[in-house]
Design a protein around this motif. Structure first.
Motif, PDB file in Angstrom:
ATOM      1  N   LEU A  36       0.822  -1.210   0.000  1.00  0.00           N
ATOM      2  CA  LEU A  36       0.000   0.000   0.000  1.00  0.00           C
ATOM      3  C   LEU A  36       0.856   1.259   0.000  1.00  0.00           C
ATOM      4  CD1 LEU A  36      -2.514   1.642   0.067  1.00  0.00           C
ATOM      5  CD2 LEU A  36      -2.821   1.094   2.496  1.00  0.00           C
ATOM      6  N   ILE A  37       1.885   1.307   0.811  1.00  0.00           N
ATOM      7  CA  ILE A  37       2.677   2.533   0.867  1.00  0.00           C
ATOM      8  C   ILE A  37       3.426   2.743  -0.452  1.00  0.00           C
ATOM      9  CG2 ILE A  37       4.770   1.565   1.908  1.00  0.00           C
ATOM     10  CD1 ILE A  37       3.078   4.953   2.723  1.00  0.00           C
ATOM     11  N   ILE A  38       3.827   1.649  -1.120  1.00  0.00           N
ATOM     12  CA  ILE A  38       4.463   1.794  -2.431  1.00  0.00           C
ATOM     13  C   ILE A  38       3.447   2.263  -3.465  1.00  0.00           C
ATOM     14  CG2 ILE A  38       5.523   0.490  -4.328  1.00  0.00           C
ATOM     15  CD1 ILE A  38       7.119  -1.033  -2.206  1.00  0.00           C
ATOM     16  N   LEU A  39       2.201   1.804  -3.337  1.00  0.00           N
ATOM     17  CA  LEU A  39       1.150   2.295  -4.228  1.00  0.00           C
ATOM     18  C   LEU A  39       0.988   3.802  -4.077  1.00  0.00           C
ATOM     19  CD1 LEU A  39      -2.308   0.726  -4.923  1.00  0.00           C
ATOM     20  CD2 LEU A  39      -2.181   3.108  -4.225  1.00  0.00           C
ATOM     21  N   LEU A  40       1.039   4.296  -2.826  1.00  0.00           N
ATOM     22  CA  LEU A  40       0.930   5.741  -2.595  1.00  0.00           C
ATOM     23  C   LEU A  40       2.161   6.474  -3.127  1.00  0.00           C
ATOM     24  CD1 LEU A  40      -0.638   5.707   0.991  1.00  0.00           C
ATOM     25  CD2 LEU A  40      -1.777   6.265  -1.165  1.00  0.00           C
ATOM     26  N   VAL A  41       3.320   5.858  -2.984  1.00  0.00           N
ATOM     27  CA  VAL A  41       4.534   6.449  -3.557  1.00  0.00           C
ATOM     28  C   VAL A  41       4.399   6.547  -5.071  1.00  0.00           C
ATOM     29  CG1 VAL A  41       6.999   6.033  -4.011  1.00  0.00           C
ATOM     30  CG2 VAL A  41       6.083   5.754  -1.686  1.00  0.00           C
ATOM     31  N   GLN A  42       3.875   5.498  -5.683  1.00  0.00           N
ATOM     32  CA  GLN A  42       3.670   5.506  -7.136  1.00  0.00           C
ATOM     33  C   GLN A  42       2.707   6.617  -7.549  1.00  0.00           C
ATOM     34  OE1 GLN A  42       1.671   2.034  -8.774  1.00  0.00           O
ATOM     35  NE2 GLN A  42       2.895   2.177 -10.624  1.00  0.00           N
TER      36      GLN A  42
END
Length: 330
Positions: free
Chosen positions: A180-186
């Motif tokens: 999830l946090i990588i999705l937000l970073v993306q």
């Protein structure tokens, strides 16, 4: 020309009983994204502020000295994203009770345009705010039954690693946090930075399910003696039951009423309860024994291999041999 992403104000909630590992992982990923973007000659994408209740700040105890720590009462503006880390607790209702003062602030921030993301058991505080009602959400796979009982208006997706519904985001258990946090970073820094972060943390960006990490744990806290007796029968005779009528035939209740009570008490109907007991048995044999799949099918109470494989795939998210390869005790 490369796209420039605007800076986002991130608010990380340090609630009572927060899980240190969850908080540390979120901060580490966000700081890594900041460094990678700055190395490309662009402005830092995230400013991170830790938020607590005034009563928490009064104690002066914190391990996050490198970050601005602010009371929710002092925040007059609207944050871009609010993060709700996981909880470490054996009594979730009590933990939520200690954090109720966060809820009006979360509601106000969301109404004003903030996005809100919860990680693992942080979904319980998110759910208590009412902001997930009518929306899709997930949480730790082993906490899904309790979550569904507590927040029936939320569209729970127990097998999902991550859910996104309008401005609400949730993740499943433990390492699902990274997805999830990588999705937000993306979303805020672009695909290239997200890929770099995923590689640095050795995160498989294509894992979308968490069902194979779950363990079915029977619920006996409902205080319905009739339902308990049926649970015990199913668990004792699961490998010999040919149909549920064998279990329910002499129970002093109509079938319809019993099924209703059973689902109310355990969160699932009797037939699904039986399937869960059988699949957990199969998983243990796959993990701990050298038995063939055919032998395991028999010991799990199934007579139709096709039916077993279909239910196993649905419940676990992978085929029996794939599960054995992934989880077998070496």
């Amino acid at each position: 020309m490369k796209k420039q992403f605007s800076m986002k104000r991130i608010g990380l909630v340090l609630a009572e009983d927060y899980k240190l590992l969850s908080v540390a992982a979120l901060l580490e990923v966000l700081e890594t994204a900041n460094k990678l973007v700055v190395q490309k000659g662009q402005e830092v994408p995230f400013t991170i502020t830790i938020y607590q209740l005034p009563t928490q700040l009064a104690t002066g105890e914190t391990v996050f000295h490198d970050y601005t720590i602010q009371s929710i009462a002092e925040e007059k503006g609207v944050l871009d994203v609010i993060l709700l880390p996981a909880f470490t607790t054996n009594d979730m209702p009590a933990t939520i009770g200690k954090n109720l003062a966060y809820i009006p602030w979360l509601q106000q921030q969301y109404r004003s345009g903030a996005e809100v993301a919860s990680f693992c058991s942080g979904a319980f505080l998110f759910g208590a705010s009412g902001l997930l009602n009518g929306k899709s959400a997930t949480t730790h796979v082993d906490a899904c039954a309790a979550f569904a009982r507590t927040f029936p208006e939320v569209k729970l997706k127990p097998n999902e690693t991550v859910t996104v519904d309008e401005r609400t985001f949730t993740s499943g258990g433990s390492t699902s946090l990274f997805h999830l946090i990588i999705l937000l970073v993306q979303k805020y820094c672009g695909h290239e930075i997200a890929i770099q972060v995923a590689k640095l943390f050795a995160i498989d960006m294509d894992r979308y399910q968490q069902s194979y990490f779950g363990t079915f744990r029977p619920n006996y806290t409902h205080n319905d003696a009739l339902v308990t007796s049926v649970q015990e029968r199913i668990e004792k005779h699961f490998d010999k039951i040919e149909n549920l009528e064998e279990v329910l035939s002499d129970v002093p209740s109509s079938r319809r009423n019993l099924v209703r009570r059973f689902k109310l008490a355990t969160g699932i109907p009797p037939i699904e309860y039986l399937q869960n007991i059988r699949i957990e048995t199969a998983k243990r044999h796959l993990e701990q024994s050298q038995l063939s799949v055919s032998e395991i099918i028999d010991k799990s109470g199934y007579t139709d291999p096709k039916s077993f494989r279909k239910v196993f795939q649905k419940k676990v998210g992978m085929k029996p041999l794939e599960y054995r390869e992934k989880f077998k005790v070496r």
